[in-house]
Design a protein around this motif. Structure first.
Motif, short mmCIF file in Angstrom:
data_model
loop_
_atom_site.label_atom_id
_atom_site.label_comp_id
_atom_site.label_asym_id
_atom_site.label_seq_id
_atom_site.Cartn_x
_atom_site.Cartn_y
_atom_site.Cartn_z
N ILE A 182 0.48 5.12 0.64
CA ILE A 182 -0.06 6.37 1.58
C ILE A 182 0.73 7.43 1.44
O ILE A 182 1.99 7.58 1.36
N ARG A 192 9.01 2.96 5.09
CA ARG A 192 8.54 1.76 4.66
C ARG A 192 8.40 0.66 5.85
O ARG A 192 9.61 0.60 6.32
N VAL A 242 3.75 -1.24 3.87
CA VAL A 242 3.33 0.15 3.24
C VAL A 242 4.49 1.04 3.14
O VAL A 242 5.48 1.09 3.67
N VAL A 286 -5.97 -0.17 4.49
CA VAL A 286 -4.53 -0.31 4.77
C VAL A 286 -4.04 -1.34 5.72
O VAL A 286 -3.23 -2.24 5.49
N SER A 287 -4.53 -1.07 6.89
CA SER A 287 -4.29 -2.09 8.06
C SER A 287 -4.64 -3.36 8.06
O SER A 287 -4.08 -4.35 8.19
N ALA A 330 -3.00 -4.79 3.49
CA ALA A 330 -1.78 -4.46 3.01
C ALA A 330 -0.51 -5.55 3.75
O ALA A 330 -0.69 -5.62 4.95
N PRO A 376 2.19 -2.66 8.08
CA PRO A 376 1.00 -1.79 8.58
C PRO A 376 1.04 -1.34 10.23
O PRO A 376 0.98 -0.14 10.35
N ALA A 392 0.88 -1.02 0.17
CA ALA A 392 0.13 0.08 0.02
C ALA A 392 0.97 1.21 0.05
O ALA A 392 1.77 1.26 0.78
#
Length: 256
Positions: free
Chosen positions: A43, A234, A223, A216-217, A220, A237, A41
């Motif tokens: 963000i 990086r 992240v 996302v949590s 993924a 999550p 993911a």
């Protein structure tokens, strides 16, 4: 190249990607790798360069400098259609579907492009890959709407059919821009669960831009946080979504 060297090559690698739009730096010397079998993911705040990164990797934008390598081969100068043929597909924030056609016909159009089947005298439904396309619709829980016009379907169904169209091209990597955007809040997790399961079954690695931290949590594996054209952080999550800088700059509050 030896077998051990081949195994070490990332699925996708970017090297020193840089691009500016006026006074805004959308990619600032971005170097990163994406390993096969993971769901990454991306963000970050608006304008951070997230979508620009997807556009560069899929050939829609050419960087001022830097390279994109897919399975160790430089794809930077290739046009989008040739990048797709190499195995990198793209799903946009707004599903790119022919709304006046049925869900199945959209997949048949995709497989016709994949196989070079351009015969105006042969009806689409006689294409021998029809059963393969029906199996893709089944994979994304949309077989029951195969014969319905796309314009009649919900946004969640359109998103899933758009993913099925991408899978019809037989990619090894799928880049998605906000896969749950426009989907009703009550359906977002269901749509994403179907999507992630379909990608796993098809053995397709994914990178997706997402603003919903709950998505996302839950969905993924990794992240990456974008900020001012750079990869700021990086990790998993759990690591990223609890980081003070991410809470301050991206989330605004902790994830329950």
């Amino acid at each position: 190249m030896t077998a051990s060297q081949t195994a070490a090559v990332p699925l996708l690698e970017t090297r020193n990607l840089t691009i500016k739009f006026g006074g805004i730096t959308a990619a600032d010397d971005v170097s990163m790798t994406i390993e096969a079998g993971r769901n990454l993911a991306i963000i970050g705040p608006n304008g951070a360069g997230k979508t620009t990164f997807l556009n560069i990797c899929t050939g829609w934008i050419k960087p001022k400098s830097g390279q994109v390598l897919f399975e160790g081969r430089d794809i930077t100068p290739l046009p989008p259609r040739k990048i797709v043929a190499r195995g990198v597909a793209r799903a946009f924030q707004i599903p790119q579907l022919f709304t006046e056609h049925t869900a199945l016909e959209n997949l048949l159009i995709a497989v016709s492009a994949r196989e070079g089947l351009r015969n105006p005298l042969r009806p689409m439904h006689r294409i021998r890959q029809r059963d393969e396309m029906m199996a893709l619709l089944e994979m994304v829980n949309c077989a029951d709407v195969a014969d319905r016009l796309v314009v009649e379907l919900s946004e969640g169904q359109r998103k899933l059919i758009d993913i099925a169209v991408a899978l019809a091209l037989k990619p090894r990597l799928l880049l998605m821009d906000e896969p749950t955007s426009g989907v009703a809040s009550s359906q977002k997790h269901e749509v994403m669960e179907i999507l992630i399961a379909a990608l796993a079954k098809a053995r397709v690695t994914s990178v997706f831009v997402e603003h919903d931290m709950g998505i996302v949590s839950r969905h993924a594996d990794e992240v990456a946080v974008w900020n001012t054209g750079r990869v700021q952080l990086r990790g998993t999550p759990a690591q990223i979504l609890a980081h003070p800088d991410v809470i301050r700059d991206v989330i605004g509050e902790e994830i329950a």
